[in-house]
Design a protein around this motif. Sequence first.
Motif, PDB file in Angstrom:
ATOM      1  N   GLU A  16       0.835  -1.202   0.000  1.00 49.53           N
ATOM      2  CA  GLU A  16       0.000   0.000   0.000  1.00 49.53           C
ATOM      3  C   GLU A  16       0.873   1.257   0.000  1.00 49.53           C
ATOM      4  O   GLU A  16       1.805   1.369   0.798  1.00 49.53           O
ATOM      5  CB  GLU A  16      -0.900   0.019   1.236  1.00 49.53           C
ATOM      6  CG  GLU A  16      -1.859  -1.154   1.322  1.00 49.53           C
ATOM      7  CD  GLU A  16      -2.928  -1.112   0.262  1.00 49.53           C
ATOM      8  OE1 GLU A  16      -3.289   0.014  -0.172  1.00 49.53           O
ATOM      9  OE2 GLU A  16      -3.407  -2.186  -0.158  1.00 49.53           O
ATOM     10  N   ARG A  17       0.569   2.194  -0.885  1.00 56.74           N
ATOM     11  CA  ARG A  17       1.239   3.491  -0.865  1.00 56.74           C
ATOM     12  C   ARG A  17       0.308   4.453  -0.122  1.00 56.74           C
ATOM     13  O   ARG A  17      -0.655   4.974  -0.682  1.00 56.74           O
ATOM     14  CB  ARG A  17       1.517   4.003  -2.276  1.00 56.74           C
ATOM     15  CG  ARG A  17       2.332   5.303  -2.297  1.00 56.74           C
ATOM     16  CD  ARG A  17       2.572   5.787  -3.707  1.00 56.74           C
ATOM     17  NE  ARG A  17       3.349   4.879  -4.513  1.00 56.74           N
ATOM     18  CZ  ARG A  17       4.684   4.792  -4.467  1.00 56.74           C
ATOM     19  NH1 ARG A  17       5.369   5.570  -3.634  1.00 56.74           N
ATOM     20  NH2 ARG A  17       5.327   3.936  -5.239  1.00 56.74           N
ATOM     21  N   ASP A  18       0.585   4.650   1.170  1.00 56.02           N
ATOM     22  CA  ASP A  18      -0.306   5.433   2.023  1.00 56.02           C
ATOM     23  C   ASP A  18       0.516   6.130   3.101  1.00 56.02           C
ATOM     24  O   ASP A  18       1.760   6.167   3.027  1.00 56.02           O
ATOM     25  CB  ASP A  18      -1.390   4.544   2.631  1.00 56.02           C
ATOM     26  CG  ASP A  18      -0.826   3.334   3.385  1.00 56.02           C
ATOM     27  OD1 ASP A  18       0.401   3.309   3.661  1.00 56.02           O
ATOM     28  OD2 ASP A  18      -1.601   2.421   3.725  1.00 56.02           O
ATOM     29  N   VAL A  19      -0.157   6.678   4.106  1.00 56.26           N
ATOM     30  CA  VAL A  19       0.542   7.380   5.190  1.00 56.26           C
ATOM     31  C   VAL A  19       1.497   6.448   5.916  1.00 56.26           C
ATOM     32  O   VAL A  19       2.625   6.827   6.266  1.00 56.26           O
ATOM     33  CB  VAL A  19      -0.490   7.990   6.167  1.00 56.26           C
ATOM     34  CG1 VAL A  19       0.222   8.542   7.401  1.00 56.26           C
ATOM     35  CG2 VAL A  19      -1.290   9.089   5.488  1.00 56.26           C
ATOM     36  N   ASN A  20       1.070   5.219   6.149  1.00 53.00           N
ATOM     37  CA  ASN A  20       1.940   4.269   6.844  1.00 53.00           C
ATOM     38  C   ASN A  20       3.209   3.997   6.042  1.00 53.00           C
ATOM     39  O   ASN A  20       4.304   3.882   6.599  1.00 53.00           O
ATOM     40  CB  ASN A  20       1.199   2.962   7.108  1.00 53.00           C
ATOM     41  CG  ASN A  20       0.059   3.126   8.090  1.00 53.00           C
ATOM     42  OD1 ASN A  20       0.116   3.969   8.985  1.00 53.00           O
ATOM     43  ND2 ASN A  20      -0.981   2.324   7.941  1.00 53.00           N
ATOM     44  N   SER A  21       3.054   3.897   4.732  1.00 50.51           N
ATOM     45  CA  SER A  21       4.224   3.703   3.877  1.00 50.51           C
ATOM     46  C   SER A  21       5.160   4.907   3.951  1.00 50.51           C
ATOM     47  O   SER A  21       6.392   4.759   3.958  1.00 50.51           O
ATOM     48  CB  SER A  21       3.780   3.468   2.433  1.00 50.51           C
ATOM     49  OG  SER A  21       4.875   3.216   1.586  1.00 50.51           O
ATOM     50  N   ASP A  22       4.589   6.105   4.025  1.00 48.00           N
ATOM     51  CA  ASP A  22       5.406   7.314   4.159  1.00 48.00           C
ATOM     52  C   ASP A  22       6.211   7.299   5.462  1.00 48.00           C
ATOM     53  O   ASP A  22       7.369   7.731   5.500  1.00 48.00           O
ATOM     54  CB  ASP A  22       4.532   8.561   4.125  1.00 48.00           C
ATOM     55  CG  ASP A  22       3.899   8.803   2.765  1.00 48.00           C
ATOM     56  OD1 ASP A  22       4.386   8.231   1.761  1.00 48.00           O
ATOM     57  OD2 ASP A  22       2.914   9.566   2.702  1.00 48.00           O
ATOM     58  N   VAL A  23       5.593   6.803   6.547  1.00 55.29           N
ATOM     59  CA  VAL A  23       6.290   6.714   7.837  1.00 55.29           C
ATOM     60  C   VAL A  23       7.470   5.747   7.740  1.00 55.29           C
ATOM     61  O   VAL A  23       8.564   6.018   8.245  1.00 55.29           O
ATOM     62  CB  VAL A  23       5.314   6.286   8.948  1.00 55.29           C
ATOM     63  CG1 VAL A  23       6.061   5.941  10.232  1.00 55.29           C
ATOM     64  CG2 VAL A  23       4.303   7.402   9.225  1.00 55.29           C
TER      65      VAL A  23
END
Length: 235
Positions: free
Chosen positions: A59-66
Amino acid sequence: MTKVTAQLSVSVDGFYAGPQHTGDGDWMDSAESAAFFRVTRWVTDAMAWRERQGFTGGERDVNSDVVAESFTSAGAYVMGRRMADGGEVPWGEEPPFRAPVFVVTHRPRERLLRQGGTSFTYVTDGVASAVEQARAVAGGKNVAVAGGGSLVRQVLKAGLLDELELHVVPVVLGTGLRLFDADLDLGEKEGIELMPTRVIPTPQVTHIRYAVTGRAALVLDDRGSGGGPTTTRDV
C-alpha cells in the motif's frame, strides 16, 4: 544534528511480541511470532517496506510514508544480537538497512560485510560504545536503535535516547514481551518524562513520536489541598 532514535510497534497494552520462544521448534510457528506479526502487519503491508526488501506490491499510504521516512533519516543502526542472528538469513546478501549496523553482544564475531552498504559490527563493550561508534559514522543522520525491546530499554535506561516513536496497533494481546518493564530501574518516585511531538492516526496504527526529556522525580502537587483551584463534583 544526529539524534539517537528508537521506534517499536506495540499493542494497546504495550506488548511488541508474544511470550518469548525459548524451546525447540520453528519460531515462525510460535506465540511470540504470531503476536509480533500482528503488531507489525501495517509495516509489511506498506509499499516502502516491501520495496526495501525487494518485494512487489503493498500500500502506498501514510503508513508507507512513515516507513520511508524512517529509512531515509537513519545514517547508522544499533541492534541486539538476537535480532541480528534471526534476520541474517532472511535479509540475505543485501539487507534493507544500507548503512552500518552495530550489534550489541557478549559473543565476539568478525565484521560482516553485505551488499548495498550494510555492514554488521559486533560490539562487546556495551550499548554506550555501540551508540558512540554508530554516531561517529552516521554522517549527520540519526542513529536508529533497531531493537529488540530489551535493547531499546537499555538505551533508554542509559539516558542515551533522544526520540522514541511508538506505533500503537489497535489490538490487546494480554501477555508477551512488554516494551516497558521493571529493568528500567526507576526509583519508587521517579519517571522518564516524554513530550509528544507528532501524532499520526490511521485505521491500522497510530504513530506517536516523543522527545525523551529524561528522568525526573514524581512530585506531589497541591491540587485538592486548598492551596489552588479545585474542581468539585456533587454526589
